[in-house]
Design a protein around this motif. Sequence first.
Motif, PDB file in Angstrom:
ATOM      1  N   ALA A 243      43.417  34.958  37.523  1.00 34.02           N
ATOM      2  CA  ALA A 243      43.596  33.535  37.212  1.00 34.02           C
ATOM      3  C   ALA A 243      43.952  32.991  38.620  1.00 34.02           C
ATOM      4  N   VAL A 244      44.399  33.757  39.669  1.00 32.68           N
ATOM      5  CA  VAL A 244      44.572  33.186  41.057  1.00 32.68           C
ATOM      6  C   VAL A 244      43.284  32.964  41.594  1.00 32.68           C
ATOM      7  N   LEU A 245      42.284  34.045  41.379  1.00 39.13           N
ATOM      8  CA  LEU A 245      41.034  33.936  41.920  1.00 39.13           C
ATOM      9  C   LEU A 245      40.198  32.896  41.499  1.00 39.13           C
ATOM     10  N   LEU A 246      40.477  32.435  40.346  1.00 39.42           N
ATOM     11  CA  LEU A 246      39.672  31.184  39.387  1.00 39.42           C
ATOM     12  C   LEU A 246      40.258  29.931  40.263  1.00 39.42           C
ATOM     13  N   VAL A 247      41.388  29.734  40.604  1.00 36.65           N
ATOM     14  CA  VAL A 247      41.796  28.568  41.225  1.00 36.65           C
ATOM     15  C   VAL A 247      41.505  28.455  42.661  1.00 36.65           C
ATOM     16  N   ASP A 248      41.401  29.764  43.353  1.00 39.98           N
ATOM     17  CA  ASP A 248      40.762  29.610  44.531  1.00 39.98           C
ATOM     18  C   ASP A 248      39.549  29.332  44.571  1.00 39.98           C
ATOM     19  N   PHE A 249      38.835  29.607  43.812  1.00 41.44           N
ATOM     20  CA  PHE A 249      37.065  29.624  43.728  1.00 41.44           C
ATOM     21  C   PHE A 249      36.955  27.874  43.419  1.00 41.44           C
ATOM     22  N   ILE A 250      37.705  27.688  42.526  1.00 49.39           N
ATOM     23  CA  ILE A 250      37.327  25.882  42.362  1.00 49.39           C
ATOM     24  C   ILE A 250      37.748  25.132  43.549  1.00 49.39           C
ATOM     25  N   LEU A 251      38.665  25.259  44.316  1.00 45.06           N
ATOM     26  CA  LEU A 251      39.020  24.685  45.623  1.00 45.06           C
ATOM     27  C   LEU A 251      37.993  25.001  46.718  1.00 45.06           C
ATOM     28  N   ARG A 252      37.717  26.272  46.838  1.00 43.76           N
ATOM     29  CA  ARG A 252      36.548  26.535  47.728  1.00 43.76           C
ATOM     30  C   ARG A 252      35.302  25.974  47.578  1.00 43.76           C
TER      31      ARG A 252
END
Length: 533
Positions: A243-252
Amino acid sequence: MQGLGISFVLAYPEATLISDYIAKDCPSIFDQLSSSKSSLRMTGSAPRPLLTALGFRRDYSRKPPGFSWRRSKWFIIYTVSIALWTDLFLYSLVVPILPFLLQDRLDLPPSKIQSCVSGLLATFAASSFGFSPVIGYISDLVSTRQAPFFLGLLALLGSTALFLLGQSLLVLFVARILQGLSAALVWTVGLVLCVEAVGTENLGKTMGGIFGFVAVGNLLSPPLGGFVYDKTGNKGLFIVAFAVLLVDFILRALVIEPRIGERYESQVRSPAQPPAGQADDCVDERPPPSEEISRLLPGPKHSITSCSYKISPDLPTICHKIPILPCLADLRFLSSVFLTLVQATLLGSFDATVPTLAQEYYGLSSLHAGLLFLPLGITTLALGPIFGMCVDRFGTKVVAVSAYSYLSLILCLLRLVQPGASSQVLMYGGMLGVCGIGMAGINSPAIVEASLIIENYYELNQSFFGHKKPYAQLYALNNMVFSAGLALGPELAGELKQRIGYGNMNAVLAAVCAVAALLSFRYIGGGRDRDVP
Protein backbone atom coordinates in the motif's frame (compact mmCIF):
# COMPACT_ATOMS: atom_id res chain seq x y z
CA MET A 1 2.16 -10.06 -21.84
CA GLN A 2 4.69 -7.93 -23.76
CA GLY A 3 1.92 -5.73 -25.17
CA LEU A 4 0.46 -5.33 -21.69
CA GLY A 5 3.83 -4.20 -20.35
CA ILE A 6 4.19 -1.62 -23.11
CA SER A 7 0.67 -0.32 -22.52
CA PHE A 8 1.53 -0.04 -18.82
CA VAL A 9 4.58 2.08 -19.61
CA LEU A 10 2.57 4.33 -21.87
CA ALA A 11 0.02 4.94 -19.16
CA TYR A 12 2.32 7.11 -17.05
CA PRO A 13 3.50 10.63 -17.74
CA GLU A 14 7.19 10.21 -17.05
CA ALA A 15 7.59 7.45 -19.61
CA THR A 16 9.31 10.04 -21.80
CA LEU A 17 12.09 10.31 -19.24
CA ILE A 18 12.72 6.59 -19.27
CA SER A 19 12.42 6.53 -23.06
CA ASP A 20 15.15 9.19 -23.30
CA TYR A 21 17.34 6.98 -21.15
CA ILE A 22 16.57 3.86 -23.22
CA ALA A 23 16.91 5.56 -26.61
CA LYS A 24 20.62 6.26 -26.07
CA ASP A 25 21.72 2.75 -25.20
CA CYS A 26 18.89 0.50 -26.38
CA PRO A 27 17.57 1.93 -29.68
CA SER A 28 15.91 -1.33 -30.68
CA ILE A 29 13.77 -1.28 -27.55
CA PHE A 30 12.94 2.37 -28.15
CA ASP A 31 11.88 1.63 -31.73
CA GLN A 32 9.61 -1.12 -30.47
CA LEU A 33 8.04 1.22 -27.93
CA SER A 34 7.58 3.90 -30.59
CA SER A 35 5.89 1.48 -33.01
CA SER A 36 3.65 0.26 -30.21
CA LYS A 37 2.76 3.87 -29.46
CA SER A 38 1.79 4.39 -33.11
CA SER A 39 -0.38 1.29 -33.17
CA LEU A 40 -2.11 2.35 -29.99
CA ARG A 41 -2.82 5.75 -31.48
CA MET A 42 -4.30 4.16 -34.60
CA THR A 43 -6.56 1.87 -32.59
CA GLY A 44 -7.73 4.72 -30.41
CA SER A 45 -6.70 3.03 -27.16
CA ALA A 46 -4.27 5.86 -26.41
CA PRO A 47 -5.24 9.04 -28.35
CA ARG A 48 -2.58 11.45 -29.56
CA PRO A 49 -3.61 14.27 -27.14
CA LEU A 50 -3.29 11.89 -24.20
CA LEU A 51 0.16 10.68 -25.25
CA THR A 52 1.30 14.26 -25.78
CA ALA A 53 -0.15 15.41 -22.48
CA LEU A 54 1.39 12.52 -20.58
CA GLY A 55 4.80 13.39 -22.02
CA PHE A 56 5.70 10.24 -23.93
CA ARG A 57 6.41 12.30 -27.04
CA ARG A 58 9.91 13.76 -27.10
CA ASP A 59 9.24 17.19 -28.60
CA TYR A 60 7.97 18.74 -25.32
CA SER A 61 5.77 21.10 -27.36
CA ARG A 62 2.63 20.54 -25.27
CA LYS A 63 2.69 20.65 -21.51
CA PRO A 64 1.09 17.74 -19.60
CA PRO A 65 -1.92 18.32 -17.30
CA GLY A 66 -1.05 19.93 -13.98
CA PHE A 67 2.32 21.07 -15.31
CA SER A 68 2.65 24.02 -12.91
CA TRP A 69 2.06 22.19 -9.64
CA ARG A 70 3.79 18.98 -10.77
CA ARG A 71 7.06 20.85 -11.34
CA SER A 72 6.69 23.17 -8.35
CA LYS A 73 9.28 23.16 -5.59
CA TRP A 74 6.82 22.08 -2.92
CA PHE A 75 5.62 19.07 -4.93
CA ILE A 76 9.17 17.96 -5.78
CA ILE A 77 10.20 18.20 -2.14
CA TYR A 78 7.03 16.39 -1.06
CA THR A 79 7.56 13.60 -3.60
CA VAL A 80 11.20 13.13 -2.65
CA SER A 81 10.26 13.16 1.03
CA ILE A 82 7.67 10.44 0.43
CA ALA A 83 10.21 8.40 -1.57
CA LEU A 84 12.82 8.66 1.19
CA TRP A 85 10.12 8.04 3.80
CA THR A 86 9.02 4.89 1.97
CA ASP A 87 12.57 3.61 1.72
CA LEU A 88 13.23 4.16 5.43
CA PHE A 89 9.75 2.96 6.39
CA LEU A 90 10.21 -0.37 4.65
CA TYR A 91 13.74 -0.65 6.03
CA SER A 92 12.56 -0.02 9.60
CA LEU A 93 9.33 -1.99 9.25
CA VAL A 94 11.18 -5.26 9.78
CA VAL A 95 13.78 -4.09 12.32
CA PRO A 96 11.80 -4.93 15.50
CA ILE A 97 10.45 -8.20 14.08
CA LEU A 98 13.75 -9.59 12.76
CA PRO A 99 14.54 -11.61 15.90
CA PHE A 100 11.02 -13.05 15.96
CA LEU A 101 10.90 -13.63 12.20
CA LEU A 102 14.18 -15.54 12.20
CA GLN A 103 13.01 -17.67 15.07
CA ASP A 104 9.42 -18.27 13.89
CA ARG A 105 9.94 -18.65 10.13
CA LEU A 106 13.47 -20.10 9.92
CA ASP A 107 13.61 -21.76 13.35
CA LEU A 108 17.09 -20.40 14.14
CA PRO A 109 18.52 -21.12 17.61
CA PRO A 110 18.60 -18.12 20.00
CA SER A 111 22.42 -18.10 19.98
CA LYS A 112 22.45 -17.16 16.29
CA ILE A 113 19.69 -14.53 16.33
CA GLN A 114 21.84 -11.48 17.17
CA SER A 115 24.51 -12.30 14.59
CA CYS A 116 21.91 -12.86 11.85
CA VAL A 117 20.05 -9.65 12.72
CA SER A 118 23.29 -7.66 12.55
CA GLY A 119 24.27 -9.46 9.33
CA LEU A 120 20.99 -8.63 7.58
CA LEU A 121 21.22 -4.98 8.59
CA ALA A 122 24.87 -4.82 7.52
CA THR A 123 24.13 -6.47 4.15
CA PHE A 124 21.67 -3.72 3.29
CA ALA A 125 24.25 -1.09 4.13
CA ALA A 126 27.05 -2.84 2.26
CA SER A 127 24.88 -3.11 -0.85
CA SER A 128 23.99 0.57 -0.74
CA PHE A 129 27.66 1.43 -0.22
CA GLY A 130 28.74 -0.59 -3.24
CA PHE A 131 26.10 0.69 -5.65
CA SER A 132 26.27 4.38 -4.65
CA PRO A 133 29.44 5.45 -6.54
CA VAL A 134 28.24 3.85 -9.78
CA ILE A 135 24.83 5.48 -9.46
CA GLY A 136 26.33 8.87 -8.62
CA TYR A 137 28.61 8.77 -11.66
CA ILE A 138 25.86 7.67 -14.06
CA SER A 139 23.30 10.12 -12.65
CA ASP A 140 25.56 13.07 -13.49
CA LEU A 141 25.85 11.81 -17.09
CA VAL A 142 22.27 10.93 -18.05
CA SER A 143 19.86 13.60 -19.21
CA THR A 144 17.14 12.78 -16.68
CA ARG A 145 16.92 12.01 -12.99
CA GLN A 146 13.57 10.28 -13.36
CA ALA A 147 14.81 7.02 -14.89
CA PRO A 148 17.07 6.04 -11.97
CA PHE A 149 14.39 7.34 -9.59
CA PHE A 150 11.94 4.80 -11.04
CA LEU A 151 14.53 2.02 -11.09
CA GLY A 152 14.91 2.53 -7.35
CA LEU A 153 11.20 1.93 -6.87
CA LEU A 154 11.34 -1.31 -8.88
CA ALA A 155 14.27 -2.56 -6.80
CA LEU A 156 12.38 -1.72 -3.62
CA LEU A 157 9.33 -3.59 -4.88
CA GLY A 158 11.36 -6.73 -5.58
CA SER A 159 13.17 -6.47 -2.26
CA THR A 160 9.94 -6.18 -0.29
CA ALA A 161 8.36 -9.17 -2.03
CA LEU A 162 11.42 -11.38 -1.47
CA PHE A 163 11.80 -10.41 2.16
CA LEU A 164 8.17 -10.99 3.08
CA LEU A 165 7.92 -14.30 1.19
CA GLY A 166 11.44 -15.73 1.53
CA GLN A 167 11.83 -19.02 3.33
CA SER A 168 15.62 -19.16 3.65
CA LEU A 169 18.45 -16.97 4.88
CA LEU A 170 19.83 -16.72 1.34
CA VAL A 171 16.61 -15.19 0.01
CA LEU A 172 16.48 -12.73 2.92
CA PHE A 173 20.05 -11.63 2.20
CA VAL A 174 19.25 -11.19 -1.53
CA ALA A 175 16.26 -9.06 -0.52
CA ARG A 176 18.51 -6.84 1.57
CA ILE A 177 20.93 -6.46 -1.36
CA LEU A 178 18.07 -5.26 -3.58
CA GLN A 179 16.91 -2.87 -0.89
CA GLY A 180 20.43 -1.48 -0.68
CA LEU A 181 20.36 -0.84 -4.43
CA SER A 182 17.03 0.93 -4.05
CA ALA A 183 18.37 3.09 -1.22
CA ALA A 184 21.42 4.07 -3.28
CA LEU A 185 19.20 5.14 -6.17
CA VAL A 186 16.55 6.94 -4.14
CA TRP A 187 18.79 8.78 -1.69
CA THR A 188 21.30 9.86 -4.33
CA VAL A 189 18.83 10.98 -7.00
CA GLY A 190 16.19 12.24 -4.57
CA LEU A 191 18.50 14.66 -2.78
CA VAL A 192 19.82 15.91 -6.12
CA LEU A 193 16.25 16.64 -7.22
CA CYS A 194 15.72 18.65 -4.05
CA VAL A 195 18.83 20.75 -4.35
CA GLU A 196 18.11 21.37 -8.06
CA ALA A 197 14.62 22.53 -7.11
CA VAL A 198 15.45 24.82 -4.16
CA GLY A 199 19.12 25.69 -4.71
CA THR A 200 21.45 26.19 -1.77
CA GLU A 201 19.32 28.90 -0.14
CA ASN A 202 17.56 27.60 2.98
CA LEU A 203 19.16 24.22 2.40
CA GLY A 204 19.39 23.55 6.13
CA LYS A 205 15.68 24.14 6.66
CA THR A 206 14.83 22.01 3.62
CA MET A 207 17.06 19.12 4.67
CA GLY A 208 15.95 19.41 8.27
CA GLY A 209 12.31 19.30 7.17
CA ILE A 210 12.92 16.33 4.88
CA PHE A 211 14.83 14.36 7.48
CA GLY A 212 12.26 15.29 10.09
CA PHE A 213 9.48 14.00 7.84
CA VAL A 214 11.51 10.92 6.96
CA ALA A 215 11.84 10.30 10.69
CA VAL A 216 8.13 9.48 10.60
CA GLY A 217 9.21 6.29 8.88
CA ASN A 218 11.32 5.48 11.91
CA LEU A 219 8.47 6.62 14.14
CA LEU A 220 5.68 4.55 12.60
CA SER A 221 7.27 1.50 11.07
CA PRO A 222 8.80 -0.27 14.11
CA PRO A 223 5.62 -0.22 16.24
CA LEU A 224 3.43 -0.78 13.19
CA GLY A 225 5.63 -3.65 12.00
CA GLY A 226 5.62 -5.20 15.45
CA PHE A 227 1.84 -4.84 15.80
CA VAL A 228 0.99 -6.16 12.33
CA TYR A 229 3.38 -9.10 12.60
CA ASP A 230 2.10 -9.92 16.08
CA LYS A 231 -1.54 -9.91 14.93
CA THR A 232 -1.47 -11.09 11.30
CA GLY A 233 2.01 -12.38 10.47
CA ASN A 234 3.49 -11.99 6.99
CA LYS A 235 0.16 -11.36 5.26
CA GLY A 236 -0.48 -8.10 7.09
CA LEU A 237 3.08 -6.87 6.52
CA PHE A 238 2.71 -7.60 2.81
CA ILE A 239 -0.48 -5.50 2.57
CA VAL A 240 0.99 -2.55 4.47
CA ALA A 241 4.23 -2.56 2.48
CA PHE A 242 2.58 -2.63 -0.94
CA ALA A 243 0.00 0.00 0.00
CA VAL A 244 2.87 2.36 0.82
CA LEU A 245 4.65 1.44 -2.42
CA LEU A 246 1.52 2.23 -4.44
CA VAL A 247 1.32 5.77 -3.05
CA ASP A 248 5.04 6.24 -3.71
CA PHE A 249 4.63 5.04 -7.30
CA ILE A 250 1.80 7.48 -8.03
CA LEU A 251 3.81 10.46 -6.77
CA ARG A 252 6.95 9.50 -8.68
CA ALA A 253 4.84 9.13 -11.83
CA LEU A 254 3.37 12.61 -11.40
CA VAL A 255 6.42 14.67 -10.48
CA ILE A 256 8.19 16.64 -13.21
CA GLU A 257 11.85 17.24 -12.45
CA PRO A 258 13.41 20.71 -12.98
CA ARG A 259 15.37 19.63 -16.07
CA ILE A 260 12.28 18.34 -17.85
CA GLY A 261 10.24 21.35 -16.77
CA GLU A 262 12.86 23.59 -18.35
CA ARG A 263 12.65 21.62 -21.59
CA TYR A 264 8.92 22.24 -21.78
CA GLU A 265 9.39 25.94 -20.98
CA SER A 266 12.20 26.32 -23.53
CA GLN A 267 10.09 24.67 -26.24
CA VAL A 268 7.18 26.99 -25.54
CA ARG A 269 9.35 30.11 -25.45
CA SER A 270 11.41 29.26 -28.55
CA PRO A 271 9.60 26.70 -30.72
CA ALA A 272 12.14 27.17 -33.53
CA GLN A 273 14.99 25.92 -31.38
CA PRO A 274 15.89 22.22 -31.46
CA PRO A 275 14.28 20.07 -28.76
CA ALA A 276 16.05 19.99 -25.47
CA GLY A 277 18.32 17.04 -24.96
CA GLN A 278 19.74 17.19 -28.53
CA ALA A 279 22.22 19.93 -27.81
CA ASP A 280 22.95 20.83 -24.23
CA ASP A 281 19.70 19.70 -22.61
CA CYS A 282 18.65 23.37 -22.39
CA VAL A 283 19.47 23.32 -18.71
CA ASP A 284 20.57 26.52 -17.07
CA GLU A 285 22.82 25.22 -14.35
CA ARG A 286 24.70 28.43 -13.65
CA PRO A 287 25.68 28.73 -10.02
CA PRO A 288 23.39 30.84 -7.86
CA PRO A 289 24.64 34.22 -6.66
CA SER A 290 27.16 33.96 -3.89
CA GLU A 291 24.84 36.01 -1.68
CA GLU A 292 22.46 33.05 -1.50
CA ILE A 293 25.20 30.78 -0.21
CA SER A 294 26.61 33.26 2.26
CA ARG A 295 23.25 33.49 4.01
CA LEU A 296 23.89 29.99 5.31
CA LEU A 297 27.21 30.94 6.88
CA PRO A 298 28.00 33.39 9.67
CA GLY A 299 29.95 36.50 8.93
CA PRO A 300 29.76 39.23 6.27
CA LYS A 301 29.02 38.44 2.66
CA HIS A 302 31.88 38.31 0.21
CA SER A 303 32.84 36.71 -3.03
CA ILE A 304 34.45 33.29 -3.18
CA THR A 305 38.00 33.81 -4.40
CA SER A 306 39.96 31.87 -1.77
CA CYS A 307 42.89 29.93 -3.15
CA SER A 308 41.94 27.09 -0.82
CA TYR A 309 39.06 26.26 -3.20
CA LYS A 310 41.11 26.40 -6.41
CA ILE A 311 41.68 23.07 -8.17
CA SER A 312 44.79 22.55 -10.25
CA PRO A 313 44.04 21.68 -13.88
CA ASP A 314 47.06 19.34 -13.93
CA LEU A 315 45.32 16.41 -12.29
CA PRO A 316 45.04 12.77 -13.38
CA THR A 317 42.32 11.86 -15.88
CA ILE A 318 40.25 10.12 -13.22
CA CYS A 319 39.86 13.41 -11.35
CA HIS A 320 38.39 15.00 -14.48
CA LYS A 321 36.06 12.02 -14.92
CA ILE A 322 35.02 12.07 -11.25
CA PRO A 323 35.44 15.76 -10.34
CA ILE A 324 34.47 15.33 -6.69
CA LEU A 325 37.72 13.48 -5.98
CA PRO A 326 39.91 16.63 -5.57
CA CYS A 327 37.46 17.87 -2.92
CA LEU A 328 38.44 14.95 -0.71
CA ALA A 329 41.72 16.72 0.06
CA ASP A 330 39.76 19.38 1.98
CA LEU A 331 39.82 18.65 5.73
CA ARG A 332 36.58 20.56 6.20
CA PHE A 333 34.90 18.36 3.61
CA LEU A 334 36.37 15.19 5.13
CA SER A 335 35.09 16.27 8.55
CA SER A 336 31.57 16.62 7.21
CA VAL A 337 31.90 13.13 5.72
CA PHE A 338 33.02 11.78 9.10
CA LEU A 339 29.99 13.36 10.79
CA THR A 340 27.75 11.53 8.34
CA LEU A 341 29.49 8.27 9.25
CA VAL A 342 28.94 8.87 12.97
CA GLN A 343 25.29 9.79 12.43
CA ALA A 344 24.58 6.57 10.54
CA THR A 345 26.58 4.47 13.01
CA LEU A 346 24.42 5.73 15.86
CA LEU A 347 21.23 5.04 13.92
CA GLY A 348 22.39 1.53 13.05
CA SER A 349 23.33 0.82 16.67
CA PHE A 350 19.84 1.74 17.87
CA ASP A 351 18.22 -0.41 15.17
CA ALA A 352 20.32 -3.45 16.06
CA THR A 353 20.26 -3.33 19.87
CA VAL A 354 16.91 -1.89 20.98
CA PRO A 355 14.78 -4.88 19.82
CA THR A 356 17.17 -7.52 21.16
CA LEU A 357 17.60 -5.68 24.48
CA ALA A 358 13.81 -5.42 24.82
CA GLN A 359 13.54 -9.17 24.34
CA GLU A 360 16.45 -10.09 26.63
CA TYR A 361 15.94 -7.60 29.49
CA TYR A 362 12.15 -7.30 29.57
CA GLY A 363 10.78 -10.25 27.59
CA LEU A 364 8.80 -7.94 25.31
CA SER A 365 6.94 -9.12 22.21
CA SER A 366 7.63 -7.70 18.74
CA LEU A 367 4.80 -5.19 19.25
CA HIS A 368 6.15 -3.79 22.51
CA ALA A 369 9.71 -3.85 21.24
CA GLY A 370 8.60 -1.68 18.31
CA LEU A 371 6.89 0.76 20.69
CA LEU A 372 10.25 1.54 22.27
CA PHE A 373 11.20 3.35 19.03
CA LEU A 374 8.32 5.82 19.48
CA PRO A 375 10.08 8.25 21.87
CA LEU A 376 13.18 8.28 19.67
CA GLY A 377 11.13 8.94 16.54
CA ILE A 378 8.81 11.57 18.04
CA THR A 379 11.61 13.84 19.22
CA THR A 380 13.49 13.49 15.93
CA LEU A 381 10.34 14.33 13.94
CA ALA A 382 9.41 17.33 16.07
CA LEU A 383 12.85 18.90 16.38
CA GLY A 384 14.46 18.06 13.00
CA PRO A 385 13.08 21.11 11.12
CA ILE A 386 13.86 23.38 14.09
CA PHE A 387 17.50 22.32 14.14
CA GLY A 388 17.55 22.74 10.34
CA MET A 389 16.47 26.37 10.70
CA CYS A 390 19.15 26.83 13.35
CA VAL A 391 21.72 25.63 10.81
CA ASP A 392 20.49 28.29 8.36
CA ARG A 393 20.45 30.97 11.03
CA PHE A 394 23.57 30.27 13.09
CA GLY A 395 25.70 28.07 10.85
CA THR A 396 26.67 24.43 10.89
CA LYS A 397 29.37 24.68 13.58
CA VAL A 398 27.10 25.74 16.43
CA VAL A 399 24.52 23.01 15.81
CA ALA A 400 27.04 20.22 15.15
CA VAL A 401 29.19 20.93 18.23
CA SER A 402 26.14 21.30 20.48
CA ALA A 403 24.37 18.17 19.23
CA TYR A 404 27.37 15.83 19.41
CA SER A 405 28.44 17.18 22.81
CA TYR A 406 24.90 16.58 24.06
CA LEU A 407 24.87 13.00 22.70
CA SER A 408 28.22 12.20 24.30
CA LEU A 409 26.65 12.95 27.68
CA ILE A 410 23.24 11.36 27.11
CA LEU A 411 24.59 8.06 25.76
CA CYS A 412 26.55 7.62 28.97
CA LEU A 413 23.26 7.70 30.87
CA LEU A 414 22.10 4.58 28.99
CA ARG A 415 24.54 2.72 31.22
CA LEU A 416 21.81 3.03 33.86
CA VAL A 417 19.50 0.69 31.93
CA GLN A 418 18.99 -2.57 33.82
CA PRO A 419 16.69 -5.61 33.55
CA GLY A 420 13.52 -5.19 35.51
CA ALA A 421 9.79 -4.57 35.56
CA SER A 422 7.65 -1.94 33.83
CA SER A 423 9.38 0.96 35.62
CA GLN A 424 12.66 0.03 33.93
CA VAL A 425 10.93 -0.21 30.55
CA LEU A 426 9.46 3.28 31.01
CA MET A 427 12.83 4.69 32.03
CA TYR A 428 14.47 3.12 28.99
CA GLY A 429 11.82 4.56 26.65
CA GLY A 430 12.23 8.00 28.22
CA MET A 431 15.99 7.91 27.82
CA LEU A 432 15.60 6.92 24.16
CA GLY A 433 13.37 9.97 23.72
CA VAL A 434 16.08 12.18 25.24
CA CYS A 435 18.57 10.63 22.82
CA GLY A 436 16.20 11.59 19.99
CA ILE A 437 16.86 15.28 20.70
CA GLY A 438 20.52 14.81 19.84
CA MET A 439 19.71 12.65 16.82
CA ALA A 440 17.51 15.46 15.49
CA GLY A 441 20.37 17.92 15.96
CA ILE A 442 22.86 15.92 13.89
CA ASN A 443 20.51 15.48 10.90
CA SER A 444 21.36 18.65 8.97
CA PRO A 445 24.89 19.99 9.66
CA ALA A 446 26.93 17.38 7.78
CA ILE A 447 24.95 17.36 4.52
CA VAL A 448 24.56 21.15 4.47
CA GLU A 449 28.26 21.65 5.14
CA ALA A 450 29.24 19.28 2.34
CA SER A 451 26.81 20.95 -0.10
CA LEU A 452 28.20 24.41 0.65
CA ILE A 453 31.79 23.26 0.19
CA ILE A 454 30.97 21.71 -3.19
CA GLU A 455 29.19 24.93 -4.16
CA ASN A 456 32.32 26.90 -3.26
CA TYR A 457 34.52 24.62 -5.34
CA TYR A 458 32.15 24.84 -8.29
CA GLU A 459 32.03 28.64 -8.30
CA LEU A 460 35.81 28.91 -8.53
CA ASN A 461 36.41 25.96 -10.87
CA GLN A 462 33.63 25.98 -13.45
CA SER A 463 36.02 25.11 -16.24
CA PHE A 464 37.06 22.01 -14.30
CA PHE A 465 33.54 20.88 -13.39
CA GLY A 466 31.83 21.87 -16.64
CA HIS A 467 28.25 23.13 -16.76
CA LYS A 468 26.96 20.42 -14.38
CA LYS A 469 27.48 20.58 -10.65
CA PRO A 470 28.57 17.21 -9.20
CA TYR A 471 25.62 16.98 -6.82
CA ALA A 472 24.85 13.38 -7.74
CA GLN A 473 28.43 12.39 -6.94
CA LEU A 474 28.26 14.32 -3.67
CA TYR A 475 25.06 12.64 -2.53
CA ALA A 476 26.30 9.28 -3.77
CA LEU A 477 29.37 9.76 -1.57
CA ASN A 478 27.10 10.82 1.28
CA ASN A 479 24.99 7.69 0.77
CA MET A 480 28.12 5.52 0.65
CA VAL A 481 29.33 6.89 3.95
CA PHE A 482 25.87 6.71 5.49
CA SER A 483 25.58 3.09 4.33
CA ALA A 484 29.00 2.33 5.77
CA GLY A 485 27.75 3.71 9.07
CA LEU A 486 24.60 1.60 8.89
CA ALA A 487 26.83 -1.43 8.29
CA LEU A 488 29.31 -0.49 11.02
CA GLY A 489 26.68 0.45 13.59
CA PRO A 490 24.91 -2.92 13.94
CA GLU A 491 28.16 -4.90 13.79
CA LEU A 492 29.99 -2.65 16.26
CA ALA A 493 27.07 -2.31 18.65
CA GLY A 494 26.13 -5.98 18.45
CA GLU A 495 29.69 -7.15 19.09
CA LEU A 496 30.29 -4.68 21.93
CA LYS A 497 26.96 -5.55 23.52
CA GLN A 498 27.83 -9.22 23.60
CA ARG A 499 31.41 -8.72 24.83
CA ILE A 500 31.25 -5.82 27.31
CA GLY A 501 27.52 -5.32 27.91
CA TYR A 502 24.94 -2.80 26.76
CA GLY A 503 25.99 -0.03 29.15
CA ASN A 504 29.67 -0.13 28.21
CA MET A 505 28.70 -0.30 24.52
CA ASN A 506 26.97 3.08 24.90
CA ALA A 507 30.05 4.47 26.65
CA VAL A 508 32.09 3.65 23.56
CA LEU A 509 29.52 5.37 21.32
CA ALA A 510 29.59 8.39 23.64
CA ALA A 511 33.35 8.63 23.13
CA VAL A 512 32.83 8.57 19.35
CA CYS A 513 30.37 11.46 19.68
CA ALA A 514 32.90 13.40 21.74
CA VAL A 515 35.45 13.00 18.94
CA ALA A 516 32.82 14.21 16.43
CA ALA A 517 32.16 17.28 18.58
CA LEU A 518 35.88 18.13 18.68
CA LEU A 519 36.23 17.77 14.90
CA SER A 520 33.14 19.92 14.39
CA PHE A 521 34.62 22.65 16.58
CA ARG A 522 37.93 22.52 14.70
CA TYR A 523 36.82 22.20 11.08
CA ILE A 524 33.05 22.50 10.51
CA GLY A 525 31.54 25.87 9.56
CA GLY A 526 34.86 27.49 8.78
CA GLY A 527 33.29 29.94 6.34
CA ARG A 528 35.31 31.31 3.43
CA ASP A 529 38.68 32.89 3.28
CA ARG A 530 38.37 36.52 2.40
CA ASP A 531 39.93 38.48 -0.37
CA VAL A 532 42.75 40.78 0.50
CA PRO A 533 42.33 43.92 -1.59
